[in-house]
Design a protein around this motif. Structure first.
Motif, PDB file in Angstrom:
ATOM      1  N   GLU A  25     -25.453 -11.284   8.616  1.00  0.00           N
ATOM      2  CA  GLU A  25     -24.174 -11.686   8.031  1.00  0.00           C
ATOM      3  C   GLU A  25     -23.226 -10.506   8.189  1.00  0.00           C
ATOM      4  N   PRO A  26     -21.953 -10.756   8.342  1.00  0.00           N
ATOM      5  CA  PRO A  26     -21.020  -9.653   8.574  1.00  0.00           C
ATOM      6  C   PRO A  26     -20.882  -8.762   7.345  1.00  0.00           C
ATOM      7  N   ILE A  68     -17.339  -2.533  17.012  1.00  0.00           N
ATOM      8  CA  ILE A  68     -18.753  -2.436  17.386  1.00  0.00           C
ATOM      9  C   ILE A  68     -19.628  -2.291  16.141  1.00  0.00           C
ATOM     10  N   VAL A  69     -19.190  -1.490  15.180  1.00  0.00           N
ATOM     11  CA  VAL A  69     -19.944  -1.335  13.928  1.00  0.00           C
ATOM     12  C   VAL A  69     -20.053  -2.672  13.207  1.00  0.00           C
ATOM     13  N   TRP A  70     -18.967  -3.434  13.203  1.00  0.00           N
ATOM     14  CA  TRP A  70     -18.988  -4.738  12.544  1.00  0.00           C
ATOM     15  C   TRP A  70     -19.966  -5.683  13.249  1.00  0.00           C
ATOM     16  N   ILE A  71     -19.960  -5.680  14.573  1.00  0.00           N
ATOM     17  CA  ILE A  71     -20.863  -6.550  15.334  1.00  0.00           C
ATOM     18  C   ILE A  71     -22.314  -6.148  15.087  1.00  0.00           C
ATOM     19  N   THR A 108     -17.618   1.873   4.985  1.00  0.00           N
ATOM     20  CA  THR A 108     -17.758   3.318   5.176  1.00  0.00           C
ATOM     21  C   THR A 108     -18.205   3.642   6.600  1.00  0.00           C
ATOM     22  N   ASP A 109     -19.119   2.835   7.146  1.00  0.00           N
ATOM     23  CA  ASP A 109     -19.573   3.066   8.517  1.00  0.00           C
ATOM     24  C   ASP A 109     -18.441   2.888   9.526  1.00  0.00           C
TER      25      ASP A 109
END
Length: 93
Positions: free
Chosen positions: A83-84, A72-75, A29-30
């Motif tokens: 953890e991812p 960037i949100v994932w990082i 969602t982010d």
């Protein structure tokens, strides 16, 4: 003419739908929120540049933001949670 154009539309919309179904499995969602924000900025730039003719803005230079913002949100989620947010799908399994 109409038959050929309907075939083309079917191929494009079908491929977009299939791609969206695959992407939905690992987009959070982010990530979608940031992607929507980047798209909104691009649409605003198009409105200012083309429709209102206030200032010429090169909107194509904003297109990488559609990939960079979710990345960037994932990082950040990776470092925040240690953890991812999702696991990359195995391509050859």
């Amino acid at each position: 003419g109409v038959l050929f154009s309907s075939l083309t539309v079917l191929v494009y919309q079908g491929s977009i739908s299939l791609l969206a179904a695959q992407v939905q499995s690992f987009v959070t969602t982010d990530m979608m929120t940031e992607l929507t924000a980047a798209g909104g900025i691009i649409l605003t730039a198009i409105a200012i540049s083309s429709l209102l003719e206030i200032k010429k803005i090169r909107t194509a230079s904003f297109l990488p933001a559609l990939l960079v913002a979710p990345l960037i949100v994932w990082i950040i989620s990776f470092y925040k949670n240690k953890e991812p947010a999702f696991q990359m799908p195995a391509l050859l399994s």
